[in-house]
Design a protein around this motif. Structure first.
Motif, PDB file in Angstrom:
ATOM      1  N   ALA A 185      98.712 -25.850  10.083  1.00  0.00           N
ATOM      2  CA  ALA A 185      98.619 -27.214  10.585  1.00  0.00           C
ATOM      3  C   ALA A 185      97.175 -27.623  10.841  1.00  0.00           C
ATOM      4  O   ALA A 185      96.842 -28.812  10.786  1.00  0.00           O
ATOM      5  N   ILE A 186      96.319 -26.632  11.120  1.00  0.00           N
ATOM      6  CA  ILE A 186      94.895 -26.904  11.347  1.00  0.00           C
ATOM      7  C   ILE A 186      94.103 -26.701  10.064  1.00  0.00           C
ATOM      8  O   ILE A 186      93.345 -27.566   9.635  1.00  0.00           O
ATOM      9  N   THR A 187      94.281 -25.556   9.447  1.00  0.00           N
ATOM     10  CA  THR A 187      93.470 -25.220   8.274  1.00  0.00           C
ATOM     11  C   THR A 187      93.861 -26.030   7.047  1.00  0.00           C
ATOM     12  O   THR A 187      93.084 -26.136   6.094  1.00  0.00           O
ATOM     13  N   GLY A 188      95.071 -26.611   7.058  1.00  0.00           N
ATOM     14  CA  GLY A 188      95.494 -27.432   5.928  1.00  0.00           C
ATOM     15  C   GLY A 188      94.747 -28.750   5.832  1.00  0.00           C
ATOM     16  O   GLY A 188      94.727 -29.377   4.767  1.00  0.00           O
ATOM     17  N   ASN A 189      94.132 -29.166   6.920  1.00  0.00           N
ATOM     18  CA  ASN A 189      93.270 -30.351   6.925  1.00  0.00           C
ATOM     19  C   ASN A 189      91.852 -29.866   6.656  1.00  0.00           C
ATOM     20  O   ASN A 189      91.164 -29.378   7.553  1.00  0.00           O
ATOM     21  N   GLU A 190      91.411 -29.965   5.414  1.00  0.00           N
ATOM     22  CA  GLU A 190      90.153 -29.329   5.026  1.00  0.00           C
ATOM     23  C   GLU A 190      88.950 -29.929   5.750  1.00  0.00           C
ATOM     24  O   GLU A 190      87.997 -29.204   6.071  1.00  0.00           O
ATOM     25  N   THR A 191      88.985 -31.205   6.034  1.00  0.00           N
ATOM     26  CA  THR A 191      87.878 -31.807   6.784  1.00  0.00           C
ATOM     27  C   THR A 191      87.786 -31.196   8.181  1.00  0.00           C
ATOM     28  O   THR A 191      86.703 -30.821   8.649  1.00  0.00           O
ATOM     29  N   LEU A 192      88.929 -31.086   8.839  1.00  0.00           N
ATOM     30  CA  LEU A 192      88.974 -30.468  10.163  1.00  0.00           C
ATOM     31  C   LEU A 192      88.571 -29.004  10.080  1.00  0.00           C
ATOM     32  O   LEU A 192      87.782 -28.506  10.907  1.00  0.00           O
ATOM     33  N   ALA A 193      89.101 -28.293   9.078  1.00  0.00           N
ATOM     34  CA  ALA A 193      88.802 -26.868   8.936  1.00  0.00           C
ATOM     35  C   ALA A 193      87.314 -26.622   8.736  1.00  0.00           C
ATOM     36  O   ALA A 193      86.722 -25.709   9.336  1.00  0.00           O
ATOM     37  N   GLN A 194      86.684 -27.441   7.907  1.00  0.00           N
ATOM     38  CA  GLN A 194      85.249 -27.266   7.660  1.00  0.00           C
ATOM     39  C   GLN A 194      84.424 -27.595   8.900  1.00  0.00           C
ATOM     40  O   GLN A 194      83.400 -26.958   9.156  1.00  0.00           O
ATOM     41  N   GLY A 195      84.867 -28.570   9.663  1.00  0.00           N
ATOM     42  CA  GLY A 195      84.177 -28.885  10.900  1.00  0.00           C
ATOM     43  C   GLY A 195      84.213 -27.724  11.880  1.00  0.00           C
ATOM     44  O   GLY A 195      83.204 -27.398  12.519  1.00  0.00           O
ATOM     45  N   ILE A 196      85.374 -27.078  11.986  1.00  0.00           N
ATOM     46  CA  ILE A 196      85.492 -25.920  12.870  1.00  0.00           C
ATOM     47  C   ILE A 196      84.701 -24.736  12.315  1.00  0.00           C
ATOM     48  O   ILE A 196      84.053 -23.994  13.065  1.00  0.00           O
ATOM     49  N   ALA A 197      84.715 -24.576  10.998  1.00  0.00           N
ATOM     50  CA  ALA A 197      83.954 -23.483  10.382  1.00  0.00           C
ATOM     51  C   ALA A 197      82.482 -23.564  10.743  1.00  0.00           C
ATOM     52  O   ALA A 197      81.827 -22.535  10.982  1.00  0.00           O
ATOM     53  N   GLN A 198      81.939 -24.769  10.816  1.00  0.00           N
ATOM     54  CA  GLN A 198      80.521 -24.947  11.114  1.00  0.00           C
ATOM     55  C   GLN A 198      80.176 -24.566  12.554  1.00  0.00           C
ATOM     56  O   GLN A 198      79.000 -24.417  12.883  1.00  0.00           O
ATOM     57  N   MET A 199      81.169 -24.400  13.390  1.00  0.00           N
ATOM     58  CA  MET A 199      80.929 -23.961  14.769  1.00  0.00           C
ATOM     59  C   MET A 199      80.726 -22.449  14.867  1.00  0.00           C
ATOM     60  O   MET A 199      80.402 -21.935  15.936  1.00  0.00           O
ATOM     61  N   HIS A 200      80.938 -21.736  13.767  1.00  0.00           N
ATOM     62  CA  HIS A 200      80.789 -20.288  13.731  1.00  0.00           C
ATOM     63  C   HIS A 200      79.428 -19.910  13.151  1.00  0.00           C
ATOM     64  O   HIS A 200      78.961 -20.542  12.207  1.00  0.00           O
ATOM     65  N   ALA A 201      78.843 -18.856  13.675  1.00  0.00           N
ATOM     66  CA  ALA A 201      77.552 -18.407  13.153  1.00  0.00           C
ATOM     67  C   ALA A 201      77.642 -18.063  11.670  1.00  0.00           C
ATOM     68  O   ALA A 201      76.701 -18.294  10.914  1.00  0.00           O
ATOM     69  N   LEU A 202      78.775 -17.536  11.232  1.00  0.00           N
ATOM     70  CA  LEU A 202      78.944 -17.140   9.827  1.00  0.00           C
ATOM     71  C   LEU A 202      79.478 -18.265   8.954  1.00  0.00           C
ATOM     72  O   LEU A 202      79.750 -18.064   7.768  1.00  0.00           O
ATOM     73  N   GLN A 203      79.647 -19.449   9.537  1.00  0.00           N
ATOM     74  CA  GLN A 203      79.860 -20.689   8.784  1.00  0.00           C
ATOM     75  C   GLN A 203      81.118 -20.709   7.922  1.00  0.00           C
ATOM     76  O   GLN A 203      81.164 -21.371   6.893  1.00  0.00           O
ATOM     77  N   ARG A 204      82.122 -19.999   8.324  1.00  0.00           N
ATOM     78  CA  ARG A 204      83.416 -20.086   7.641  1.00  0.00           C
ATOM     79  C   ARG A 204      84.511 -19.669   8.600  1.00  0.00           C
ATOM     80  O   ARG A 204      84.248 -19.039   9.636  1.00  0.00           O
ATOM     81  N   LEU A 205      85.743 -20.000   8.234  1.00  0.00           N
ATOM     82  CA  LEU A 205      86.894 -19.521   8.982  1.00  0.00           C
ATOM     83  C   LEU A 205      87.233 -18.098   8.562  1.00  0.00           C
ATOM     84  O   LEU A 205      86.787 -17.606   7.523  1.00  0.00           O
ATOM     85  N   GLY A 206      88.041 -17.441   9.378  1.00  0.00           N
ATOM     86  CA  GLY A 206      88.441 -16.086   9.054  1.00  0.00           C
ATOM     87  C   GLY A 206      89.460 -16.038   7.938  1.00  0.00           C
ATOM     88  O   GLY A 206      90.175 -17.016   7.661  1.00  0.00           O
ATOM     89  N   ARG A 207      89.512 -14.891   7.278  1.00  0.00           N
ATOM     90  CA  ARG A 207      90.566 -14.584   6.317  1.00  0.00           C
ATOM     91  C   ARG A 207      91.426 -13.471   6.903  1.00  0.00           C
ATOM     92  O   ARG A 207      90.923 -12.631   7.659  1.00  0.00           O
ATOM     93  N   PRO A 208      92.710 -13.415   6.572  1.00  0.00           N
ATOM     94  CA  PRO A 208      93.531 -12.323   7.100  1.00  0.00           C
ATOM     95  C   PRO A 208      92.927 -10.948   6.855  1.00  0.00           C
ATOM     96  O   PRO A 208      93.014 -10.058   7.713  1.00  0.00           O
ATOM     97  N   GLU A 209      92.273 -10.783   5.713  1.00  0.00           N
ATOM     98  CA  GLU A 209      91.682  -9.475   5.383  1.00  0.00           C
ATOM     99  C   GLU A 209      90.539  -9.119   6.331  1.00  0.00           C
ATOM    100  O   GLU A 209      90.293  -7.931   6.587  1.00  0.00           O
TER     101      GLU A 209
END
Length: 244
Positions: A185-209
């Motif tokens: 519900a969050i990551t499916g909105n790519e604009t929202l997901a990218q905005g949250i990704a930019q809040m991380h030092a590593l500039q991306r969201l996590g992957r299950p792996e």
């Protein structure tokens, strides 16, 4: 190697952790609600047995543990919720459901499995992995219910790591937002997901792996001297600020 019992091993972080543990050679027992998904996962993974049931049923934990066997090398409780609501929209039922699935379920899973974990511990100890969230260490709006439940998970892990030592090691992985079906519900909105990704030092969201690599290590004999730890797998979100 003794079998590892994984609750929620049919998708997302649980499924990725199952793959990571099979790559290390561990036989598995998967416990989840969807029998068809369990059968598909077992066929794909190999050397995997299954139990279908619901973690909101207290009797399911004894059942799954019996079917997993009298000796276990580890346990992973990868069941959780993402219930994000502002305080006025949270009900007592919401909070109770989050606590039951995240914290009480983890407690009952370990309580049922403790004798089998002690029996299968070996020199390295049996490894138990629970999951928290970065939202326990960082205060985020709309996270009151899930952060409270996951905070209880962290307290549970520390207490039981002391109580069940030295035969059983218990650690917690605390991810940030990860691209899983639960978070769609969050990551499916790519604009929202990218905005949250930019809040991380590593500039991306996590992957299950990303999360599963740490969880698999903590179960394994390589982590034989690690217990009672809350470890972030969060792209730096809990500790780092990259913008002034």
């Amino acid at each position: 190697m003794e079998r590892v019992l994984i609750y929620g091993g049919t998708g997302g972080i649980g499924r990725a952790t199952a793959r990571a543990l099979r790559a290390r050679g561990y036989p598995l027992h998967l416990a989840a609600r969807d029998a068809a998904k369990l059968e598909e996962a077992a066929d794909h993974l190999g050397d995997t047995t299954i139990s279908a049931g619901d973690v909101t049923d207290p009797g399911f934990f004894d059942h799954a543990t019996r079917e997993a066997g009298e000796r276990l090398g580890g346990l992973v409780y990868a069941v959780g919720t993402i219930n994000l609501r502002h305080l006025p929209r949270l009900t007592a039922e919401d909070v109770e459901a989050d606590f039951r699935i995240n914290a009480l379920g983890a407690f009952l899973a370990i309580q049922a499995a403790a004798p089998a974990l002690k029996a299968g511990a070996g020199e390295a100890g049996a490894g138990v992995v629970l999951f928290s969230t970065v939202a326990v260490a960082q205060g985020f709006p709309s996270h009151a219910s899930v952060a409270m439940a996951k905070g209880a998970v962290e307290g549970l892990a520390l207490s039981l790591a002391a109580e069940l030592a030295p035969q059983v090691r218990i650690n917690v992985v605390a991810p940030s937002l990860t691209r899983t079906p639960l978070a769609a519900a969050i990551t499916g909105n790519e604009t929202l997901a990218q905005g949250i990704a930019q809040m991380h030092a590593l500039q991306r969201l996590g992957r299950p792996e990303d999360i599963a690599a740490l969880a698999g290590f903590l179960v394994s004999e390589e982590a034989a001297w690690i217990t009672g730890q809350i470890i972030g797998a969060d792209g730096g979100r809990a500790m780092l600020r990259t913008k002034g």
